[in-house]
Design a protein around this motif. Structure first.
Motif, PDB file in Angstrom:
ATOM      1  N   SER A   4     -14.740  -7.754   5.121  1.00  0.00           N
ATOM      2  CA  SER A   4     -14.234  -7.692   3.771  1.00  0.00           C
ATOM      3  C   SER A   4     -14.475  -9.017   3.083  1.00  0.00           C
ATOM      4  O   SER A   4     -15.042  -9.922   3.660  1.00  0.00           O
ATOM      5  CB  SER A   4     -12.724  -7.462   3.819  1.00  0.00           C
ATOM      6  OG  SER A   4     -12.146  -8.479   4.589  1.00  0.00           O
ATOM      7  N   PHE A 171     -12.510  -5.126  -3.440  1.00  0.00           N
ATOM      8  CA  PHE A 171     -12.076  -3.881  -2.806  1.00  0.00           C
ATOM      9  C   PHE A 171     -10.559  -3.715  -2.764  1.00  0.00           C
ATOM     10  O   PHE A 171     -10.048  -2.595  -2.665  1.00  0.00           O
ATOM     11  CB  PHE A 171     -12.634  -3.778  -1.382  1.00  0.00           C
ATOM     12  CG  PHE A 171     -11.983  -4.698  -0.387  1.00  0.00           C
ATOM     13  CD1 PHE A 171     -10.945  -4.255   0.422  1.00  0.00           C
ATOM     14  CD2 PHE A 171     -12.402  -6.012  -0.263  1.00  0.00           C
ATOM     15  CE1 PHE A 171     -10.335  -5.106   1.327  1.00  0.00           C
ATOM     16  CE2 PHE A 171     -11.809  -6.867   0.650  1.00  0.00           C
ATOM     17  CZ  PHE A 171     -10.768  -6.412   1.447  1.00  0.00           C
ATOM     18  N   GLN A 172      -9.812  -4.818  -2.853  1.00  0.00           N
ATOM     19  CA  GLN A 172      -8.351  -4.725  -2.796  1.00  0.00           C
ATOM     20  C   GLN A 172      -7.755  -4.288  -4.141  1.00  0.00           C
ATOM     21  O   GLN A 172      -6.568  -3.991  -4.222  1.00  0.00           O
ATOM     22  CB  GLN A 172      -7.768  -6.065  -2.371  1.00  0.00           C
ATOM     23  CG  GLN A 172      -8.105  -6.425  -0.924  1.00  0.00           C
ATOM     24  CD  GLN A 172      -7.830  -7.887  -0.601  1.00  0.00           C
ATOM     25  OE1 GLN A 172      -8.395  -8.771  -1.228  1.00  0.00           O
ATOM     26  NE2 GLN A 172      -6.988  -8.129   0.374  1.00  0.00           N
ATOM     27  N   ASN A 208     -13.792   3.172   0.919  1.00  0.00           N
ATOM     28  CA  ASN A 208     -12.796   3.368   1.970  1.00  0.00           C
ATOM     29  C   ASN A 208     -13.231   2.720   3.282  1.00  0.00           C
ATOM     30  O   ASN A 208     -12.400   2.236   4.048  1.00  0.00           O
ATOM     31  CB  ASN A 208     -12.534   4.859   2.191  1.00  0.00           C
ATOM     32  CG  ASN A 208     -11.563   5.432   1.182  1.00  0.00           C
ATOM     33  OD1 ASN A 208     -10.788   4.702   0.565  1.00  0.00           O
ATOM     34  ND2 ASN A 208     -11.592   6.747   1.006  1.00  0.00           N
ATOM     35  N   ARG A 211     -12.388  -0.950   3.031  1.00  0.00           N
ATOM     36  CA  ARG A 211     -10.944  -1.125   3.148  1.00  0.00           C
ATOM     37  C   ARG A 211     -10.462  -0.851   4.572  1.00  0.00           C
ATOM     38  O   ARG A 211      -9.613  -1.574   5.104  1.00  0.00           O
ATOM     39  CB  ARG A 211     -10.240  -0.189   2.165  1.00  0.00           C
ATOM     40  CG  ARG A 211     -10.416  -0.593   0.714  1.00  0.00           C
ATOM     41  CD  ARG A 211      -9.918   0.485  -0.234  1.00  0.00           C
ATOM     42  NE  ARG A 211      -9.865  -0.010  -1.608  1.00  0.00           N
ATOM     43  CZ  ARG A 211      -9.662   0.771  -2.672  1.00  0.00           C
ATOM     44  NH1 ARG A 211      -9.513   2.082  -2.509  1.00  0.00           N
ATOM     45  NH2 ARG A 211      -9.625   0.239  -3.877  1.00  0.00           N
ATOM     46  N   TYR A 214     -11.294  -3.691   6.964  1.00  0.00           N
ATOM     47  CA  TYR A 214     -10.393  -4.823   6.730  1.00  0.00           C
ATOM     48  C   TYR A 214      -9.045  -4.558   7.409  1.00  0.00           C
ATOM     49  O   TYR A 214      -8.505  -5.420   8.115  1.00  0.00           O
ATOM     50  CB  TYR A 214     -10.202  -5.025   5.231  1.00  0.00           C
ATOM     51  CG  TYR A 214      -9.227  -6.126   4.880  1.00  0.00           C
ATOM     52  CD1 TYR A 214      -9.624  -7.452   4.927  1.00  0.00           C
ATOM     53  CD2 TYR A 214      -7.927  -5.835   4.496  1.00  0.00           C
ATOM     54  CE1 TYR A 214      -8.728  -8.470   4.611  1.00  0.00           C
ATOM     55  CE2 TYR A 214      -7.028  -6.834   4.186  1.00  0.00           C
ATOM     56  CZ  TYR A 214      -7.440  -8.151   4.234  1.00  0.00           C
ATOM     57  OH  TYR A 214      -6.558  -9.153   3.923  1.00  0.00           O
ATOM     58  N   ALA A 233      -5.085  -3.848   2.032  1.00  0.00           N
ATOM     59  CA  ALA A 233      -6.464  -3.361   2.136  1.00  0.00           C
ATOM     60  C   ALA A 233      -6.906  -2.576   0.908  1.00  0.00           C
ATOM     61  O   ALA A 233      -8.097  -2.284   0.753  1.00  0.00           O
ATOM     62  CB  ALA A 233      -6.616  -2.487   3.379  1.00  0.00           C
ATOM     63  N   GLY A 234      -5.968  -2.223   0.033  1.00  0.00           N
ATOM     64  CA  GLY A 234      -6.335  -1.540  -1.196  1.00  0.00           C
ATOM     65  C   GLY A 234      -6.104  -0.043  -1.206  1.00  0.00           C
ATOM     66  O   GLY A 234      -6.417   0.627  -2.198  1.00  0.00           O
TER      67      GLY A 234
END
Length: 263
Positions: A4, A171-172, A208, A211, A214, A233-234
């Motif tokens: 990430s 991404f978060q 995804n 995420r 991560y 992680a979002g």
């Protein structure tokens, strides 16, 4: 290690781990990689570098990199993460340039670098001051071995690199195909075609995956609560996180963590 974009909070840290496939990622820390058992492949930009026992590599900050493991034997690496501010007189070099080949074979590794790595591994928990001292010794000796190129020449300015960099950096956040397309100066239909044609997946699946990797790294390397992990992680909900996680690993996040720590 970390799949990430990451803002490293500790100024110096070390992790011993069994390497496995880690998708493209980047972070703002200096990453040192030391193979102590088996083999691992380090990818930077579009290049893949083979590493064996005793080999050492430095990944400069803000470069997209990834790991692959093809060997079925016992593999082990130590990864050290250092804040850029600990590099002292080497900061400008780390910001603007990077090694053409980041890997130094065991036979070519300076004895002072080997000694520094040995001391770091032996101490396990290293203070910031000690970490800074060893880091600068390592950078000084490795600078003599590396041939440097402009960091901007690594990778590409095409849509592949731009999309990957943007997603790994954001991404978060709450992201949509349209929002990302707008940020990249293209339209969502072109971006959607890009994901299906290049990555053989759709936008949401690719996001995804970033995420999820991560979150998996946090499950493996921390004791943080799963609720905190999926939010950081979002993922929008724990239900979505559990569903995506089970699809990939065939178990719940808590079951995965228990199995991992028992290895």
């Amino acid at each position: 290690m970390q799949p990430s974009y990451e803002e490293k909070k500790e100024k110096f840290s070390m992790i011993r781990k069994k390497p496995h496939h880690v998708p493209p990622h980047l972070h703002n820390a200096i990453e040192l990689v030391y193979v102590t058992k088996g083999e691992v492949e380090l990818g930077i930009g579009y290049e893949l570098y083979h590493m064996e026992k005793g080999d050492f590599a430095i990944v400069f900050p803000d470069l997209i990199h990834h790991y692959q493991v093809f060997s079925k034997g016992k593999n082990e690496v130590y990864q050290f993460y250092a804040s850029l501010e600990l590099s002292g007189p080497f900061m400008a070099l780390l910001q603007k340039k990077c090694p053409e080949n980041p890997v130094i074979a065991s036979a070519d590794l300076h004895r002072e670098v080997k000694n520094a790595l040995s001391c770091l591994i032996k101490d396990q928990k290293v203070s910031e001051v000690v970490g800074q001292a060893y880091l600068q010794i390592i950078l000084y000796r490795c600078r003599e071995t590396f041939r440097f190129i402009e960091k901007s020449s690594v990778g590409s300015n095409d849509l592949i690199y731009a999309a990957m960099t943007y997603l790994l950096s954001h991404f978060q956040e709450e992201l949509t195909l349209g929002k990302v397309a707008s940020a990249l100066g293209t339209n969502k239909f072109a971006l959607s075609k890009f994901f299906s044609g290049i990555f053989h997946t759709n936008f949401n699946q690719y996001l995804n995956e970033i995420r999820l990797n991560y979150a998996t790294s946090l499950l493996e390397n921390t004791d943080r609560r799963i609720t905190d992990i999926y939010l950081e992680a979002g993922f929008e909900s724990q239900r979505t996180f559990n569903r995506v996680f089970r699809q990939k690993y065939g178990r719940t996040p808590s079951e995965y963590r228990k199995t991992w720590w028992e290895k």
